[in-house]
Design an enzyme around this catalytic site. Structure first.
Site, mmCIF file in Angstrom:
data_model
loop_
_atom_site.group_PDB
_atom_site.id
_atom_site.type_symbol
_atom_site.label_atom_id
_atom_site.label_comp_id
_atom_site.label_asym_id
_atom_site.label_seq_id
_atom_site.Cartn_x
_atom_site.Cartn_y
_atom_site.Cartn_z
ATOM 1 C CE LYS A 67 -3.817 -2.425 2.243
ATOM 2 N NZ LYS A 67 -4.406 -2.841 3.580
ATOM 3 C CB VAL A 257 -1.119 -10.019 7.498
ATOM 4 C CG1 VAL A 257 -2.006 -8.970 8.029
ATOM 5 C CG2 VAL A 257 -1.732 -10.373 6.081
#
Ligand code: GLU
Length: 303
Positions: A67, A257
């Site tokens: 991102k 993650v």
């Protein structure tokens, strides 16, 4: 200061703790089977020296760290217009929450929650080639050919019901330009990009160089834009634990993650830590410990 010694010390300090705390992401099989007992760290200075230790060459799924780079590309392509449909506030909600998005009529709180990253992916589809642009950008920054893990990409798509809901929601508020399927395609595949600590530390160095490319004289972002990305990382880059990160680490960070965390010390260096076991907020347990140790042992901090 001998940065190599600092990194080797951190690796040695954390070795007995490998696999002791936290849990590897298990929402898809390809991530669930990554062995927890791994730790890597890499640093690249603004001047171009590199240092690394531990499992710094082991490739991992960069997940939400992507991102950071998609946001950079969208800021480059759109300038300040990007902020018409994306906010800059910490969300205070889980990264994949739908509730806030409804209340705020399809405008995501910030570019690092999933809704915000989907809005960014939409702009990349409008302005260019979407995923290909992200891969070419990461390859240029890191100096290596960067690709994706097809198994992870397929699983992201097969299980990404909540992301599909977020994208459909934004579309219903007329806040996406492109088809939901095209936006999700970019998002699912950017989550499946594979890199190692060395490559990520190198890729993020423009944020420690006032926006200048790690190995060229060209600007990736303007000085002002680079400062803004660092501000967003500090306030929104580590899920719902950005306050805790600012308190304990005090560096702009973006986590994923897959267990990676990229951090920046403006004007000095960028670093990447990786260890797959996550805490309850989704941040790498030993990654955060390593960043705390790095800051304590070097005295380097933005504060
Ligand atoms: N790929 C997952 C998702 O969107 C997680 C990404 C992450 O937070 O690192 O939903």
């Amino acid at each position: 200061m001998n940065i190599q010694e600092v990194l080797d010390d951190i690796t040695a300090t954390l070795r007995p703790e490998l696999g002791q705390a936290g849990k590897v992401a298990d929402y898809i099989p390809a991530l669930a089977r990554v062995p927890a007992e791994q730790f890597g760290i890499a640093v690249r200075t603004a001047k171009g020296q590199e240092y690394a230790s531990g499992d710094c060459d082991v490739p991992f799924s960069i997940q939400s760290i992507s991102k950071l780079f998609s946001l950079t590309l969208a800021m480059r392509a759109m300038g300040d217009d990007l902020w018409k449909r994306i906010g800059r506030e910490p969300s205070g909600n889980p990264f994949n929450s739908l509730v806030q998005l409804e209340r705020e009529e399809g405008v995501p709180r910030n570019p690092f929650i999933n809704a915000g990253a989907l809005a960014v992916a939409d702009r990349l589809v409008t302005c260019g080639d979407g995923l290909d642009d992200i891969l070419a950008f990461l390859s240029s920054l890191s100096g290596d050919a960067i690709g994706i893990d097809e198994e992870v990409a397929e699983s992201e798509a097969a299980t990404g019901f909540r992301n599909a809901a977020l994208a459909n929601f934004m579309k219903s508020f007329d806040k996406l330009d492109n088809d939901v399927a095209a936006v999700l395609h970019v998002y699912f595949r950017q989550c499946a990009i594979v890199m190692n600590c060395r490559q990520l530390a190198r890729a993020a160095t423009y944020l420690a160089r006032d926006g200048v490319h790690p190995r060229q004289k060209t600007a990736v972002l303007s000085d002002r834009q680079a400062r803004r990305v660092n501000a967003l990382m500090l306030t929104c880059g580590t899920y719902d634990a950005a306050g805790e990160f600012a308190f304990r680490v005090g560096l702009p960070c973006k986590s994923g993650v897959g267990g990676g965390i990229v951090a920046v010390l403006p004007d000095k260096l960028s670093l990447c830590v990786w260890s797959p076991a996550l805490d309850e907020s989704g941040n790498s347990v030993l990654g955060m410990r390593a960043l705390e140790l790095f800051v304590a042992n070097t005295g380097m901090s933005v504060f």
